[in-house]
Write an enzyme that holds these catalytic residues in place. Structure first.
Site, short mmCIF file in Angstrom:
data_model
loop_
_atom_site.label_atom_id
_atom_site.label_comp_id
_atom_site.label_asym_id
_atom_site.label_seq_id
_atom_site.Cartn_x
_atom_site.Cartn_y
_atom_site.Cartn_z
N GLU A 26 0.83 -1.20 0.00
CA GLU A 26 0.00 0.00 0.00
C GLU A 26 0.87 1.26 0.00
O GLU A 26 2.05 1.22 0.37
CB GLU A 26 -0.92 0.01 1.21
N LYS A 87 -6.27 10.19 0.41
CA LYS A 87 -6.32 8.82 0.92
C LYS A 87 -7.46 8.11 0.21
O LYS A 87 -8.62 8.47 0.36
CB LYS A 87 -6.55 8.85 2.43
N VAL A 107 -5.67 -0.09 2.66
CA VAL A 107 -5.69 -1.56 2.61
C VAL A 107 -6.79 -2.03 1.68
O VAL A 107 -6.58 -2.93 0.84
CB VAL A 107 -5.88 -2.14 4.02
N ASP A 139 -19.09 3.38 12.67
CA ASP A 139 -17.78 3.62 12.08
C ASP A 139 -17.01 2.30 11.95
O ASP A 139 -16.57 1.72 12.94
CB ASP A 139 -16.99 4.61 12.96
N ALA A 142 -13.67 0.22 5.65
CA ALA A 142 -14.03 -0.46 4.40
C ALA A 142 -13.14 -1.66 4.12
O ALA A 142 -13.45 -2.48 3.25
CB ALA A 142 -13.95 0.53 3.23
N ASP A 143 -12.03 -1.78 4.87
CA ASP A 143 -11.15 -2.94 4.70
C ASP A 143 -11.93 -4.24 4.86
O ASP A 143 -11.71 -5.22 4.14
CB ASP A 143 -10.02 -2.93 5.73
N LYS A 160 -5.17 -2.64 14.37
CA LYS A 160 -4.59 -1.67 15.29
C LYS A 160 -5.30 -1.74 16.64
O LYS A 160 -6.53 -1.81 16.71
CB LYS A 160 -4.68 -0.27 14.69
#
Length: 312
Positions: A26, A87, A107, A139, A142-143, A160
């Site tokens: 990425e 982004k 990602v 929230d 979208a990964d 994370k």
């Protein structure tokens, strides 16, 4: 009219034609995830780690509206050093191309583009996931939904630890995304070796991951992604006490700032980690991506070998 097709770097195009192992990388980690000026050096180190393990690096990004698989050094430098780099998730790719934007792929976008380009292995640091308090905010990265429909192996250090790890694992299960631990049955938490959750499956070698990919292809049943969770060794993780204290401080700061929401949350908290730990978290971040790049390359090499030794 601009040519909106995916563009390939020369080395990556040659490798695809020859069936050589390739690892997708990425560009968001370069433009948004690491501070300047060290971000460009780390980007080059990531590519070198892939090369050293026997594969071709294919860093994906957008330059002046051109979606490129296999950025050259000048293009990589541009995304690492200029202001205003967008982004880009999957939904943004067409709009960004039509408006001639410079963009770094997340990602989700990197996975989707890599799969469309015929690249089956991707190395990153950590996945996005379900954010804390997502029951109120909805929230979610979208990964997750992208990996549900994208047949690619993603080598990462889990998600994370600033996210809701348990909820993320539940969503991955619901979405049908395969998750295996690399030589572990515990899910890592990016900075932390162990995020506190068990995994159903583990693999012990790059060759075993390659067998999983071959099995998925031969069966023709599952079209989703495979997450290979590669934890840091315990002696290389961020000190857990420092991690917990820094995270609590960051969340308190976040609660006091009304304007930091959505996709701004993760960069805010990561920047706080880098500052509050006096660079310790940044060093861990770099160790994570270099280790993942190495493992992804060894998986890509093993997968390429499997393709040549077993008939379709």
């Amino acid at each position: 009219m601009t040519n909106f097709h995916i563009h390939f770097g020369t080395e990556v195009a040659d490798a695809l034609r020859a069936g050589r192992p390739i690892v997708a990388l990425e560009s968001t980690i370069v433009s948004h995830g690491l501070p300047r000026p060290g971000n460009l050096l780390v980007a080059r180190q990531i590519e070198q780690a892939v090369r050293d393990a026997g594969a071709i690096p294919a860093t994906i990004g957008m330059v002046a509206g051109e979606l490129i698989v296999g950025l050259d050094d000048a293009q990589l430098t541009r995304l690492a050093t200029v202001d205003g780099v967008s982004k880009l998730s999957v939904r943004d790719l067409a709009v960004a191309a039509a408006t001639g934007a410079d963009g770094a792929t997340t990602v989700a976008a990197t996975s989707a583009v890599a799969a469309a380009a015929g690249i089956g292995v991707f190395a990153t640091g950590g996945l996005g996931g379900v954010h804390r308090e997502a029951a109120q905010t909805f929230d979610e990265s979208a990964d997750l939904v992208t990996l549900a429909r994208t047949p690619i192996a993603v080598v990462c250090a889990g998600v994370k630890s600033i996210l809701d790890v348990g909820a993320t694992l539940e969503r991955l299960e619901t979405l049908g995304v395969s998750v295996v631990g690399y030589r572990t049955r515990r899910f890592p938490g990016f900075y932390l070796t162990d995020a506190g959750f068990d995994l159903d499956w583990s693999v012990e070698s790059p060759e075993q991951v390659a067998d999983v990919l071959v099995a998925r292809e031969r069966q023709g049943v599952h079209q989703g992604g495979l997450i290979v969770a590669n934890p840091l060794p315990v002696d290389q993780q961020l000190d857990p006490a420092l991690h917990d204290r820094t995270l609590a401080e960051g969340l308190a700061m976040l609660a006091a700032r009304e304007g930091v929401t959505g996709k701004a949350v993760t960069p805010f908290l990561l920047a706080h980690f880098h500052s509050a730990t006096e660079g310790a978290s940044l060093a861990v971040n770099v160790r994570i991506i270099l280790r993942n790049a190495d493992l992804a390359a060894r998986i890509a090499v093993a997968a390429a070998a499997r393709r040549t030794e077993s008939p379709a």
